[in-house]
Design an enzyme around this catalytic site. Structure first.
Site, PDB file in Angstrom:
ATOM      1  N   LYS A  61      41.212  77.868  29.354  1.00 48.79           N
ATOM      2  CA  LYS A  61      40.745  77.483  30.700  1.00 48.79           C
ATOM      3  C   LYS A  61      40.206  76.057  30.636  1.00 48.79           C
ATOM      4  O   LYS A  61      39.407  75.735  29.752  1.00 48.79           O
ATOM      5  CB  LYS A  61      39.657  78.447  31.192  1.00 48.79           C
ATOM      6  CG  LYS A  61      39.195  78.097  32.618  1.00 48.79           C
ATOM      7  CD  LYS A  61      38.401  79.213  33.262  1.00 48.79           C
ATOM      8  CE  LYS A  61      36.947  79.191  32.872  1.00 48.79           C
ATOM      9  NZ  LYS A  61      36.110  80.060  33.739  1.00 48.79           N
ATOM     10  N   ASP A 209      24.331  77.500  32.993  1.00 46.64           N
ATOM     11  CA  ASP A 209      25.359  77.791  31.998  1.00 46.64           C
ATOM     12  C   ASP A 209      25.701  76.578  31.145  1.00 46.64           C
ATOM     13  O   ASP A 209      26.698  76.586  30.442  1.00 46.64           O
ATOM     14  CB  ASP A 209      26.626  78.301  32.698  1.00 46.64           C
ATOM     15  CG  ASP A 209      27.160  77.284  33.695  1.00 46.64           C
ATOM     16  OD1 ASP A 209      26.437  76.327  34.017  1.00 46.64           O
ATOM     17  OD2 ASP A 209      28.313  77.431  34.143  1.00 46.64           O
TER      18      ASP A 209
HETATM   19  N1  NAD Z   1      27.455  81.934  33.926  1.00 43.93           N
HETATM   20  C1  NAD Z   1      28.670  81.764  34.361  1.00 43.93           C
HETATM   21  O1  NAD Z   1      29.590  82.411  33.880  1.00 43.93           O
HETATM   22  C2  NAD Z   1      28.949  80.797  35.463  1.00 43.93           C
HETATM   23  C3  NAD Z   1      30.197  80.818  36.097  1.00 43.93           C
HETATM   24  C4  NAD Z   1      30.421  79.948  37.158  1.00 43.93           C
HETATM   25  C5  NAD Z   1      29.440  79.064  37.569  1.00 43.93           C
HETATM   26  N2  NAD Z   1      28.247  79.044  36.904  1.00 43.93           N
HETATM   27  C6  NAD Z   1      27.180  78.138  37.294  1.00 43.93           C
HETATM   28  O2  NAD Z   1      26.573  78.691  38.457  1.00 43.93           O
HETATM   29  C7  NAD Z   1      26.028  77.661  39.256  1.00 43.93           C
HETATM   30  C8  NAD Z   1      26.507  77.826  40.679  1.00 43.93           C
HETATM   31  O3  NAD Z   1      27.918  77.686  40.730  1.00 43.93           O
HETATM   32  P1  NAD Z   1      28.712  77.819  42.121  1.00 43.93           P
HETATM   33  O4  NAD Z   1      30.136  77.545  41.790  1.00 43.93           O
HETATM   34  O5  NAD Z   1      28.370  79.102  42.802  1.00 43.93           O
HETATM   35  O6  NAD Z   1      28.082  76.587  42.921  1.00 43.93           O
HETATM   36  P2  NAD Z   1      28.014  76.328  44.491  1.00 43.93           P
HETATM   37  O7  NAD Z   1      27.743  74.866  44.641  1.00 43.93           O
HETATM   38  O8  NAD Z   1      29.202  76.914  45.156  1.00 43.93           O
HETATM   39  O9  NAD Z   1      26.722  77.156  44.966  1.00 43.93           O
HETATM   40  C9  NAD Z   1      25.403  76.885  44.606  1.00 43.93           C
HETATM   41  C10 NAD Z   1      24.507  77.464  45.707  1.00 43.93           C
HETATM   42  O10 NAD Z   1      23.159  77.442  45.258  1.00 43.93           O
HETATM   43  C11 NAD Z   1      22.329  77.040  46.356  1.00 43.93           C
HETATM   44  N3  NAD Z   1      21.071  76.538  45.796  1.00 43.93           N
HETATM   45  C12 NAD Z   1      20.826  75.344  45.214  1.00 43.93           C
HETATM   46  N4  NAD Z   1      19.552  75.305  44.748  1.00 43.93           N
HETATM   47  C13 NAD Z   1      19.006  76.512  45.050  1.00 43.93           C
HETATM   48  C14 NAD Z   1      17.725  77.085  44.831  1.00 43.93           C
HETATM   49  N5  NAD Z   1      16.759  76.421  44.189  1.00 43.93           N
HETATM   50  N6  NAD Z   1      17.500  78.338  45.282  1.00 43.93           N
HETATM   51  C15 NAD Z   1      18.473  79.030  45.942  1.00 43.93           C
HETATM   52  N7  NAD Z   1      19.704  78.535  46.184  1.00 43.93           N
HETATM   53  C16 NAD Z   1      19.967  77.301  45.723  1.00 43.93           C
HETATM   54  C17 NAD Z   1      23.174  76.013  47.097  1.00 43.93           C
HETATM   55  O11 NAD Z   1      22.715  75.814  48.430  1.00 43.93           O
HETATM   56  C18 NAD Z   1      24.565  76.649  47.015  1.00 43.93           C
HETATM   57  O12 NAD Z   1      24.820  77.524  48.098  1.00 43.93           O
HETATM   58  C19 NAD Z   1      26.465  76.344  38.583  1.00 43.93           C
HETATM   59  O13 NAD Z   1      25.416  75.854  37.780  1.00 43.93           O
HETATM   60  C20 NAD Z   1      27.644  76.746  37.734  1.00 43.93           C
HETATM   61  O14 NAD Z   1      27.838  75.862  36.638  1.00 43.93           O
HETATM   62  C21 NAD Z   1      27.987  79.903  35.875  1.00 43.93           C
END
Ligand code: NAD
Length: 307
Positions: A61, A209
């Site tokens: 990926k 992450d």
């Molecule tokens: N652990 C994993 O396997 C994994 C997988 C995918 C993404 N991620 C991580 O998850 C995070 C989110 O990814 P995404 O693709 O959903 O992003 P995204 O930008 O689609 O969504 C993030 C959301 O969080 C909200 N937000 C920001 N700060 C906040 C806070 N303090 N409290 C509440 N809400 C808040 C934003 O308004 C937004 O709606 C990223 O850091 C990404 O790297 C982790």
């Protein structure tokens, strides 16, 4: 396969089972996975290369995380998944990475909550209603559990809640008090302050992450039983990395969820424990979803790529 084809081929319920099987196969040493490689271009974002081998296939990926993109009308996460035949090396499929990621991230969040949460847990909440928070909420609903959403952007939470048919938490504090909590924020600010969790809660920490991200205060880690997806990744680039660097958390303090699912390690041991699952996101999870997508799709209608 584009995102719509992946979503049509793999339901959230199937994703949970596929991810469960992948965690167990990895814990047993049947599936292998070098730690993911980060190519960073902060503060703009980062690129990740994630290989895995298992189930007769190999996977790579190549995926991004650019948190400032939504403000530019661009998605935070984009990329592709390559799937090859492990016996011949033949490339078999190219899949949209964002949909694979969302399915497996939602699945891991809910699987950890179901595995480590109290058996009598009633309420569930997801903090951060972005792409992957939406996937976690959708997975809770698919597993028959009501879920409330909270987001710093109330319009975003309301839109997703309408789309999924779930509720918006009346306040941040009420969301944070849920028995089963999933955090999926960008990880730039702490969501769970020291002393914020109450005994018996479970948190799946999905957002932090990568290097420099955190959703939970360092001191709050000390109040919890700690679980992770993979020690190699979690000790270097996840929620736990800072505590590991400071010598506050060691490998023996953290249990891999795969060992719990395989029955070789204990999960929650009392109704009073706070359990925390640190997810960094594993290529074996992607492999599980990719295999499920190949199994679930009618390939006849898909475009062919002649290399
Ligand atoms: N652990 C994993 O396997 C994994 C997988 C995918 C993404 N991620 C991580 O998850 C995070 C989110 O990814 P995404 O693709 O959903 O992003 P995204 O930008 O689609 O969504 C993030 C959301 O969080 C909200 N937000 C920001 N700060 C906040 C806070 N303090 N409290 C509440 N809400 C808040 C934003 O308004 C937004 O709606 C990223 O850091 C990404 O790297 C982790």
């Amino acid at each position: 396969m584009d995102g719509a084809a992946v979503e049509a081929a793999v339901s959230p319920e199937r994703a949970v089972e596929a991810v469960r099987e992948a965690f167990v196969a990895h814990a047993r040493g049947e599936w292998s996975m070098p730690p993911k490689v980060y190519v960073t271009n902060y503060p703009a974002g980062d690129f990740r290369a994630m290989p895995a081998l298992g189930g007769g296939h190999a996977l790579l990926k190549w995926i991004t995380s650019f948190p400032g993109n939504p403000a530019r009308g661009l998605p935070t996460v984009t990329g592709i998944v390559l799937v090859s035949d492990a016996a011949t090396g033949e490339l078999q499929a190219v899949l949209d990475a964002a949909s694979v990621t969302a399915l497996r991230t939602g699945a891991a969040a809910v699987l950890a909550a179901e595995t480590l949460g109290r058996p009598d847990a009633e309420t569930a909440a997801v903090i951060g209603a972005g792409v992957n928070g939406t996937a976690a909420a959708r997975t809770f609903l698919a597993r028959g559990r009501a879920v409330a959403l909270w987001d710093v952007d109330p319009a975003r939470a309301a839109q997703v809640a309408t789309e999924l048919g779930c509720s918006v938490a009346p306040s941040r504090a009420e969301a944070l008090a849920a028995d089963l909590l999933v955090t999926v924020t960008p990880g730039h600010e702490v969501v769970l302050a020291e002393g914020g969790l109450r005994p018996g809660q479970h948190v799946s920490l999905m957002g932090a992450d990568g290097p420099g991200k955190a959703e939970v205060a360092g001191a709050e880690l000390a109040r919890a039983r700690l679980f992770c997806d993979d020690w190699e990744q979690a000790s270097h680039g996840g929620e736990l990395a800072h505590a590991v660097e400071e010598g506050l958390v060691a490998e023996d303090d953290v249990t891999a969820i795969g060992d719990v699912l395989a029955g070789t390690a204990s999960g929650r041991t009392s109704e009073h424990e706070i359990t925390m699952f640190d997810s960094t996101g594993l290529a074996i999870q992607d492999l599980a979803i990719a295999i499920a997508a190949l199994d679930g799709v009618d390939g006849a209608g898909l475009p062919r790529l002649d290399l």
